[in-house]
Design a protein around this motif. Sequence first.
Motif: not given
Length: 241
Positions: A159-165, A168-171, A174-179, A225-228
């Motif tokens: 969960x923490x890795x998802x938020x960190x990535x 970092x990659x928002x700019x 690249x969207x990074x989300x979690x289910x 949506x990113x970090x969701x």
Amino acid sequence: MTGSQRVALVTGAARGQGAAITKRLRADGFQVGACDVRMDELRTSIADLGDDVIAVELDVTSPEQWKTAVCEIVERFGTLTTLINNAGVLHRSSLADETAEGFESSWRFNCLGPFLGIQAALGHLLQASGAAIVNTVSTGAIRPFPNHAAYGSSKWALRGLTQSVAAELASDGIRVNAVFPGPIETPMLDPATQQRLTASLGRIGKPDEVANVVAFLVSDQASFMTGSEVIVDGGQCLRIG
């Protein structure tokens, strides 16, 4: 490769949620590299999905196998736009009975594996339009469960890795989300556990119900949506007992 081409790498694709995600993404027009260590089971699972889905052997704890898998998929389809880190292991043990090996193994599969996948895929995702990553976490990273110290902590780490990535990659676009699946009818849960959870919750989830959420998160409909964090648990986390 075309501008609208979408190519996904899905881990843990031989069964359960991974198989359902592979089928759903193919139905949505993706070409898919379906990855697992259970190659016979994987080939059977994708047998009716056509030439745009390939079986790729992958131990997610191996940096070398990650590099090989990504190269194989890109060589076949020309690009990689989407990464679904779905593979994981469920390990239960009391604190008194837990071992260093058991604890570390959970972390290697459930957190290190996705990290290695993100690193291996990153160069290609940076070149793709609309790139997306989805990590399969767990309701075990929302509420604690007894005898889940290794599993729960590894999923909290993911969960923490998802938020960190995601940050970092928002700019880079690249969207990074979690289910966050709750109890789902997959081989990860033995029949006795499925029956117990069904009695408690009324029913447990189906792999397709997780796949539908993943498909949304990698689609254009989720472009803002990113970090969701999307919980798919039939209300399990609302229960106190």
